[in-house]
Design a protein around this motif. Structure first.
Motif: not given
Length: 258
Positions: A243-247
């Protein structure tokens, strides 16, 4: 083809997107804001980028890597001399300085690890201080900050004080939570609420950087750190790494849409 220049190579928008690492959507946005307009169109209306367009895109990407916003880049490129040999040389020289700093960090780390290997070859285990020094060097290398930049960031945190730093952490966590909802919902990057959240994110981060050119370089290094090491950084955060990578990717698309 329709256009003034009938010489030189031409590239489609897909070819340019693939070569530059940008999305086709980002190139459309660059066109909309006048940052990069295809020099020609085919009879059927398809964009065709000329050699001059390619050089302009190179400047855009290089200036972004050095920490400039799209508005700042537009201002630089508005200069009538932006495509001359001297200006291009200055830009390439700035890129080279940045790469040379990275190369110097790699060289120092390589030399240090070679020393540890030689000790092991001599049947001698390196002492804890040697491992600690090497770990610190690896940390500097992985984060993308030079030693000078790390010192400047530490000085800035000291100037702000522990209360301000802790307050910033709480505000940042709140922004993460709000933005992750938009990532999940695939909210358009030009949505006003999303743009405002990312503006607040960038303003919060800017408080930890010095003013002027050096501050801009640490900002660029921080963004590269997030882009290149989001999985590792996420291990110490309460949100899943994917999720952080996507953010991180979403943030960059929002900035490109400004």
């Amino acid at each position: 083809m329709i256009g003034k220049d009938t010489t030189g190579r031409r590239w489609s928008i897909g070819e340019l997107a693939h070569a530059s690492g940008l999305t086709v959507r980002a190139l459309y946005h660059y066109d909309e804001i006048g940052l990069l307009t295809a020099g020609e169109r085919t009879a059927s209306g398809h964009r065709r980028y000329t050699e001059g367009d390619l050089r302009r895109l190179y400047r855009v990407r290089a200036l972004r890597a050095l920490g400039l916003s799209l508005d700042e880049i537009a201002g630089v490129l508005a200069d009538s001399a932006a495509d001359d040999l001297g200006t291009m040389r200055e830009l390439l020289a700035a890129q080279l300085r940045d790469l040379e700093e990275q190369a110097a960090r790699i060289e120092r780390l390589t030399h240090r690890i070679h020393g540890l290997v030689r000790q092991l070859d001599d049947s001698s285990m390196p002492d804890p201080d040697q491992f600690m020094t090497t770990l610190e060097m690896i940390s500097v290398f992985e984060t993308g900050f030079t030693q000078e930049q790390q010192e400047q960031l530490a000085e800035r945190r000291a100037e702000l004080g522990p209360e301000a730093v802790e307050s910033a952490k709480h505000r940042w966590a709140g922004l993460v939570e709000q933005l992750l909802v938009h990532v999940r919902d695939d909210t358009p990057v030009d949505d006003p609420q999303v743009q405002d959240l990312v503006r607040r994110w960038d303003e919060l981060g800017a408080a930890f950087h010095a003013d002027g050119e050096q501050g801009e370089r640490t900002k660029a290094a921080a963004r590269r750190m997030w882009q290149d090491n989001s999985a590792e950084i996420s291990r110490s955060l309460p949100w899943p790494a994917d999720r952080m990578a996507a953010l991180v990717g979403y943030l960059e698309r929002v900035r490109q849409a400004r």
